[in-house]
Design an enzyme around this catalytic site. Structure first.
Site, PDB file in Angstrom:
ATOM      1  N   SER A 190      32.118  37.602  35.661  1.00 27.10           N
ATOM      2  CA  SER A 190      31.863  36.154  35.471  1.00 27.10           C
ATOM      3  C   SER A 190      32.945  35.459  34.635  1.00 27.10           C
ATOM      4  O   SER A 190      32.649  34.475  33.948  1.00 27.10           O
ATOM      5  CB  SER A 190      30.498  35.915  34.814  1.00 27.10           C
ATOM      6  OG  SER A 190      29.514  36.695  35.426  1.00 27.10           O
ATOM      7  N   ARG A 191      34.152  35.990  34.632  1.00 27.06           N
ATOM      8  CA  ARG A 191      35.284  35.399  33.892  1.00 27.06           C
ATOM      9  C   ARG A 191      35.098  35.429  32.375  1.00 27.06           C
ATOM     10  O   ARG A 191      35.792  34.723  31.658  1.00 27.06           O
ATOM     11  CB  ARG A 191      35.559  33.951  34.355  1.00 27.06           C
ATOM     12  CG  ARG A 191      35.918  33.833  35.844  1.00 27.06           C
ATOM     13  CD  ARG A 191      37.271  34.502  36.125  1.00 27.06           C
ATOM     14  NE  ARG A 191      37.766  34.264  37.473  1.00 27.06           N
ATOM     15  CZ  ARG A 191      37.734  35.169  38.467  1.00 27.06           C
ATOM     16  NH1 ARG A 191      37.206  36.369  38.266  1.00 27.06           N
ATOM     17  NH2 ARG A 191      38.252  34.878  39.646  1.00 27.06           N
TER      18      ARG A 191
END
Ligand SMILES: Cc1cc2nc3c(=O)[nH]c(=O)nc-3n(C[C@H](O)[C@H](O)[C@H](O)COP(=O)(O)O)c2cc1C
Length: 217
Positions: A190-191
């Site tokens: 999710s970065r």
């Protein structure tokens, strides 16, 4: 063309404070060993960023040939564009992107030339063909065509032989980047990536003193 829909989530590893070394050289060594263990192709290839006399940045790939607490060594033509940049500004950054491990390392510091004996030592260990190429290539200069380059190569290759090996020319040799800053980046889901940085403590008398902190992704 856009690449909006080409994306990958990073989930292979994590980088947390409990697992890292206090010493960035050890941390780098550990990650480099992971590259070897995972058979990454040319993990010693790094992007080298320099800045020219007009403050314009330039980046290109070079091969790291040695790594120790004294610094990272790479070899090149001193008269090349990068050599000219380093003459006017010896601050540089290198970057390793180890895609298969979803990792990136940035190392920043001052660069100095290795002495001739160290350059000669490395030069003498290169294959004969690489020695000849280093001698005849006016790296970064405009040349007429490929044929001219090959002509110069043949001339020099005929002149030298295994009984008459060339010496390292004075316009070619090594540089050492002495790290003041390391950043280890580990891709996460999710970065929400991990970034752990080490800044050399310039006030400390002990050369091995580093401030360690986490950066937002
Ligand atoms: C994988 C790879 C490894 C390279 N290794 C070196 C190297 O160790 N030394 C070098 O001078 N150029 C190396 N090059 C070529 C440089 O990227 C660059 O083209 C050359 O050094 C000239 O750069 P400059 O004009 O900015 O000085 C390599 C290129 C690649 C793609």
């Amino acid at each position: 063309m856009d690449t909006y829909n080409l994306r990958q989530d990073y989930t292979k590893n994590i980088l947390i404070e409990e697992h890292i070394s206090d010493n960035p050289f050890t941390q780098f060594n550990n990650w480099f060993q992971d590259c070897i263990d995972n058979k990454l192709p040319e993990p010693y290839a790094m992007s080298l960023a320099t800045v020219d006399k007009n403050n314009c940045p330039h980046v290109r790939t070079v091969l790291m040939r040695n790594f120790s607490e004294r610094g990272l060594h790479f070899f090149t033509n001193y008269a090349s564009a990068k050599g000219q940049d380093l003459l006017v500004n010896n601050k540089a950054e290198v970057l390793f992107f180890w895609q298969a491990l979803e990792r990136q390392v940035r190392i920043n510091g001052l660069v100095h030339k290795l002495d001739y004996a160290q350059s000669q030592d490395y030069f003498s260990q290169r294959p004969f063909a690489s020695q000849i190429s280093a001698i005849i290539s006016p790296q970064s200069r405009i040349i007429e065509n490929r044929h001219e380059l090959e002509k110069e190569y043949s001339k020099a290759a005929n002149h030298y032989s295994t009984d008459n090996l060339p010496n390292c020319p004075d316009f070619w040799g090594g540089y050492c980047l002495v790290p003041d800053y390391f950043e280890f980046w580990q891709g996460r889901a999710s970065r929400l990536h991990d970034r752990i940085a080490y800044q050399r403590d310039s006030k400390s008398k002990q050369i091995e003193n580093w401030n360690v902190f986490r950066l937002a992704p």
